[in-house]
Scaffold this active site. Structure first.
Site, PDB file in Angstrom:
ATOM      1  CG  HIS A  71      29.050  39.279   0.974  1.00  0.00           C
ATOM      2  ND1 HIS A  71      30.358  39.515   0.893  1.00  0.00           N
ATOM      3  CD2 HIS A  71      28.579  40.456   0.416  1.00  0.00           C
ATOM      4  CE1 HIS A  71      30.788  40.562   0.453  1.00  0.00           C
ATOM      5  NE2 HIS A  71      29.796  41.124  -0.017  1.00  0.00           N
ATOM      6  CE1 TYR A 134      32.880  36.123   7.803  1.00  0.00           C
ATOM      7  CE2 TYR A 134      35.088  36.815   8.125  1.00  0.00           C
ATOM      8  CZ  TYR A 134      33.781  37.230   7.592  1.00  0.00           C
ATOM      9  OH  TYR A 134      33.726  38.160   7.158  1.00  0.00           O
TER      10      TYR A 134
END
Length: 470
Positions: A71, A134
């Site tokens: 992604h 993240y």
């Protein structure tokens, strides 16, 4: 596989531009371990972009072999492993020469990787109970999902050697359905917005960037710099740079009550809104300044000369410079005696020559012309080369001249006699008129921009070409 303790904080370049792998110091003892997963000061000093994370996400994966698809998201990410191990795969899905470049690596808790916007990110867990973290520099939103770019995990051209074969791995149905590289629409770069796009410099920027879909142009009707609503309506997350070519430039009219208000609105209040927008969204702000920020008493104006404006116009430009200077990522491009497409001194002199008029022209103001094609090219050079942020003088090269000298050149190039131009002092020329004070010396030192790799054409060469083109 045990974690390696006490490594030095180190950066490693990868085949994908902007993707950097980091070794992180992890300190452990009999109780466990501790690491500084994100330490802004140290990592920025090491070269990590100061990407200003705003959200922290964690992906927990119960079983080894869990695989999450490729992604590419519309924001930057700083990724690390909290517990466990992963095999990471990254594919450049941005427009450009590096589209399709691949990098893979095994990561444990002693490593992290920076992934710029538009680079596809995927991983496969190599241990049970793996947590993948993240840091991102934009807030997730449903609208942002429409800007994602995806690549199939099994793409043949990427040829990623997954440790656990994909047919044995845990995948989502969505990830299985993503396109091959040949069908991927690359993620476009963030945009540059040119404001004041209908003025002399704006027109030169239009011509310079013609065909570049990453550059948008807005004149006064497309973007009202005096309107807070215009700023609020723009999705600034899609932009990287603003070039402000808009300004109030009626030097004499600025001395009137109405002109003073208009000059401050355009050259200061609007610039303050731009500066605030640039700071809030981490944009590069390019702002065009003027020799009128100086009083003209110095023989050569350097970028670090203290501001000393004489009239209202100069005062507003100086105030605008001061505002822009607080933007972390800014270029102030200081020009003098601008000549481009539109009404200007050279056009007026050429018209007078064509009609056989013999003008009186000021001969005690000294400077250099700045042709808009060179200003535009200089701006692009600063942006494309990543020159150090700050202020740069930018006029054309060549011997300084008075306005009378330039007028005589125009007459000569128009096939008329230089003697048709009579030089007069500023005091004589404006006697009995209500006008703004002007700097008598507008010569800008060009050493700094030359050191940055940009040397503009001489004013004489540009003048001849300009008049030939009509």
């Amino acid at each position: 596989m045990s974690i390696e303790f006490s490594k030095k904080l180190t950066a490693h370049e990868t085949p994908i531009p902007g993707v950097v792998l980091y070794d992180l110091p992890v300190h452990g003892d009999n109780r466990g371990w501790f690491k500084e997963n994100w330490q802004r000061e140290k990592m920025v000093a090491l070269g990590l972009p100061d990407f200003r994370p705003v959200q922290n996400n964690i992906s927990f994966n119960e079983k080894a072999g869990t695989t999450r698809g490729i992604h590419a998201e519309p924001w930057d990410k700083f990724i690390s492993v909290a517990t466990g191990r992963i095999f990471g795969a990254w594919v450049d899905l941005r427009e450009g020469a590096s589209f399709g470049a691949v990098f893979t690596a095994e990561l444990d808790a002693s490593q992290a990787i920076f992934i710029p916007r538009g680079v596809g990110n995927a991983f496969q867990t190599l241990a049970d109970n793996t947590a993948y973290t993240y840091l991102v520099n934009d807030h997730w939103s449903a609208d942002a999902q429409g800007q994602y770019t995806f690549l199939n995990l099994a793409d043949e051209s990427a040829a990623i050697a997954w440790p656990v074969p994909l047919e044995e791995a845990e995948l989502s149905d969505k990830d299985k359905a993503h396109p091959r590289l040949g069908d991927v629409v690359p993620m476009p770069p963030k945009k540059t917005l040119v404001l004041g796009a209908d003025g002399q410099l704006g027109k030169a920027l239009r011509e310079l960037y013609d065909g570049d879909t990453s550059v948008e142009f807005a004149g006064r009707t497309e973007f009202d710099l005096g309107s807070a609503d215009a700023f609020a309506a723009r999705n600034w997350k899609n932009y990287s740079t603003i070039i402000n070519a808009a300004a109030y430039t009626a030097v004499d009219a600025a001395e009137s009550g109405q002109g003073r208000a208009a000059a401050w609105a355009a050259n200061v209040s609007a610039v303050a809104r731009l500066a605030r927008t640039a700071v809030e969204h981490d944009l590069v702000l390019v702002h065009v300044s003027s020799d009128y920020v100086f009083d003209g008493t110095q023989e050569l104006h350097t970028e670090d000369e203290p501001l000393s404006p004489l009239g209202v116009y100069g005062q507003t430009k100086a105030a605008g410079d001061a505002v822009v200077s607080v933007v972390p990522r800014h270029y102030i491009v200081r020009t003098s005696w601008v000549i481009g497409e539109g009404n200007n001194f050279v056009r007026i002199m050429a018209s007078l020559a064509g009609r056989g008029i013999e003008p009186s022209v000021v001969n005690d103001q000294i400077g250099r012309l700045s042709f808009t094609e060179d200003i535009a090219a200089g701006i692009r050079h600063l942006l494309e080369t990543g020159a150090p942020f700050g202020t740069y003088n930018l006029s054309n090269e060549g011997a300084p001249q008075s306005w009378a000298d330039i007028a005589a050149d125009v007459y000569e190039l128009s096939g008329k006699s230089r003697d048709a131009v009579t030089g007069v002092s500023t005091e004589e020329y404006f006697r009995g008129k209500s006008v703004a004070p002007r700097p008598v010396n507008s010569i800008l030192d060009l050493a700094k921009i030359a050191a940055a790799g940009f040397v503009p054409a001489t004013a004489a060469d540009r003048l001849q070409t300009y008049l030939t083109k009509g």
